[in-house]
Design a protein around this motif. Structure first.
Motif, PDB file in Angstrom:
ATOM      1  N   SER A  57      -4.326   6.453  -3.155  1.00 17.99           N
ATOM      2  CA  SER A  57      -3.513   5.267  -2.890  1.00 17.99           C
ATOM      3  C   SER A  57      -4.322   4.096  -2.334  1.00 17.99           C
ATOM      4  O   SER A  57      -4.010   2.945  -2.608  1.00 17.99           O
ATOM      5  CB  SER A  57      -2.433   5.629  -1.891  1.00 17.99           C
ATOM      6  OG  SER A  57      -3.073   6.112  -0.727  1.00 17.99           O
TER       7      SER A  57
ATOM      8  N   HIS B 199       1.313   4.897  -2.803  1.00 13.31           N
ATOM      9  CA  HIS B 199       1.600   6.324  -2.593  1.00 13.31           C
ATOM     10  C   HIS B 199       2.749   6.874  -3.415  1.00 13.31           C
ATOM     11  O   HIS B 199       2.729   8.039  -3.801  1.00 13.31           O
ATOM     12  CB  HIS B 199       1.951   6.572  -1.119  1.00 13.31           C
ATOM     13  CG  HIS B 199       0.768   6.577  -0.189  1.00 13.31           C
ATOM     14  ND1 HIS B 199      -0.032   7.677  -0.015  1.00 13.31           N
ATOM     15  CD2 HIS B 199       0.246   5.606   0.611  1.00 13.31           C
ATOM     16  CE1 HIS B 199      -0.992   7.405   0.860  1.00 13.31           C
ATOM     17  NE2 HIS B 199      -0.844   6.141   1.260  1.00 13.31           N
TER      18      HIS B 199
ATOM     19  N   HIS C 161       0.835  -1.206   0.000  1.00 16.12           N
ATOM     20  CA  HIS C 161       0.000   0.000   0.000  1.00 16.12           C
ATOM     21  C   HIS C 161       0.871   1.258   0.000  1.00 16.12           C
ATOM     22  O   HIS C 161       0.667   2.177  -0.801  1.00 16.12           O
ATOM     23  CB  HIS C 161      -0.947   0.025   1.200  1.00 16.12           C
ATOM     24  CG  HIS C 161      -1.594   1.361   1.369  1.00 16.12           C
ATOM     25  ND1 HIS C 161      -2.646   1.781   0.593  1.00 16.12           N
ATOM     26  CD2 HIS C 161      -1.280   2.417   2.174  1.00 16.12           C
ATOM     27  CE1 HIS C 161      -2.965   3.025   0.915  1.00 16.12           C
ATOM     28  NE2 HIS C 161      -2.153   3.435   1.882  1.00 16.12           N
ATOM     29  N   ASP C 162       1.837   1.323   0.902  1.00 12.48           N
ATOM     30  CA  ASP C 162       2.610   2.555   1.067  1.00 12.48           C
ATOM     31  C   ASP C 162       3.474   2.873  -0.147  1.00 12.48           C
ATOM     32  O   ASP C 162       3.589   4.034  -0.531  1.00 12.48           O
ATOM     33  CB  ASP C 162       3.491   2.462   2.323  1.00 12.48           C
ATOM     34  CG  ASP C 162       2.676   2.633   3.606  1.00 12.48           C
ATOM     35  OD1 ASP C 162       1.578   3.225   3.537  1.00 12.48           O
ATOM     36  OD2 ASP C 162       3.140   2.185   4.670  1.00 12.48           O
TER      37      ASP C 162
ATOM     38  N   GLU D 295      -5.775   9.434  -0.108  1.00 19.42           N
ATOM     39  CA  GLU D 295      -6.116   8.009   0.007  1.00 19.42           C
ATOM     40  C   GLU D 295      -7.195   7.573  -0.985  1.00 19.42           C
ATOM     41  O   GLU D 295      -7.113   6.486  -1.552  1.00 19.42           O
ATOM     42  CB  GLU D 295      -6.561   7.668   1.436  1.00 19.42           C
ATOM     43  CG  GLU D 295      -5.452   7.782   2.490  1.00 19.42           C
ATOM     44  CD  GLU D 295      -4.397   6.679   2.408  1.00 19.42           C
ATOM     45  OE1 GLU D 295      -4.625   5.637   1.772  1.00 19.42           O
ATOM     46  OE2 GLU D 295      -3.311   6.885   2.997  1.00 19.42           O
TER      47      GLU D 295
END
Ligand code: PHE
Ligand code: FE
Length: 290
Positions: free
Chosen positions: A191, A134, A129-130, A176
């Protein structure tokens, strides 16, 4: 969130800013395999759904399916593009630590990767995810500036205005879960969407969620859900527009927000500008556009 002292048990070298070494050499084949599976699933569905800035970021940073990225190497590439680096943290960090990293163009990414039995849902953000979610957007110059401004603003909201709840909603509904208008329809830049297979399809194609034109005060008054797909997405016109709407002093707005309504995630207001679905909207209809 565990304290620094508690984290020190598993991460003896953790620093005061919560960063640790990634220890890339410690990821095993199963961990790299999870990255690859997740990457390949998203690569299949994101063209035509994710915005150009995201897809270009992936390419420019050479983020590929092969293995979990080495964050030092990734940062060297990213720094050349926009001055940002990615730092490793065990997991979530305290608000002031998070804001301080962003304000200094450092994006904190979790070290761990989810288990293969949890491809679709995790409770805490992991490195997929990060980083996948992002970091590509941080290669976009305007978005990169927006994220830094958010970090500086977060510190003010926390210490001067006690308005973190309002500002956190802005992060949620842009960074997000944001959608952006593209020439060919609505596209994802958030993200949380882009790192989820099911929500990437749902956010663009489902007739269920509301897609509401971005309005700063409206967003800051809107609660969000963390346990299911979003009931509403907010749509920006462009990253320049998002930056112009937010790069101003929020002091008066924070005061105004102390009174007046709070909206539920699914509410629709008479003043909302509602969007219809993007490129895929007409599939099955009379104007088959794709
Ligand atoms: N303009 C905001 C403030 O005055 C800071 C901010 C900028 C927040 C950009 C989010 C995004 O606090
Ligand atoms: Fe996130």
């Amino acid at each position: 969130m565990p304290s620094l002292e508690a984290l020190r048990i598993r991460h003896p070298e953790i620093r005061a800013d919560y960063t640790i070494r990634q220890h890339w050499e410690r990821y095993d084949a199963a961990a790299h395999g999870v990255w690859k599976t997740l990457y390949e699933r998203q690569a299949k569905i994101l063209p035509g759904r994710a915005c150009d800035a995201f897809l270009e970021g992936l390419a420019k940073l050479n983020l590929v399916a092969d293995a979990i990225p080495d964050l030092e190497r990734l940062s060297d590439g990213l720094e050349k593009l926009t001055g940002w680096r990615v730092v490793t943290v065990p997991s979530l960090v305290p608000d002031e630590t998070f804001f301080d990293h962003l304000a200094n163009r450092r994006f904190p990414a979790g070290q761990f990767i989810r288990d293969a039995s949890q491809l679709d849902y995790i409770e805490e953000p992991d490195i997929f995810h990060d980083v996948f979610g992002h970091v590509p957007m941080l290669a976009h110059p305007v978005f990169a500036d927006y994220m830094q401004a958010y970090g500086k603003g977060g510190m003010r909201a926390l210490t001067e205005f006690h308005a973190l709840k309002n500002l956190a909603r802005l992060y949620w509904y842009t960074v997000e879960f944001g959608l952006v208008e593209g020439p060919e329809g609505l596209r994802i830049y958030g993200s949380g969407i882009v790192s989820s297979r099911a929500e990437s399809i749902y956010a663009v194609e489902s007739s269920s969620p509301n897609r509401i034109g971005f309005d700063l005060e409206r967003v800051m008054r809107t609660e969000y859900r963390i346990d299911d797909f979003q009931e509403s997405y907010f749509v920006i016109r462009s990253f320049d527009d998002l930056f112009a709407e937010t790069y101003k002093d929020f002091a008066a707005l924070y005061t105004k927000l102390q009174a007046g309504p709070t909206y539920k995630p699914g509410d629709i207001l008479a003043t909302d500008r509602l969007h219809h679905r993007g490129t895929h909207a007409y599939v099955g209809g009379s104007h088959a556009a794709v």
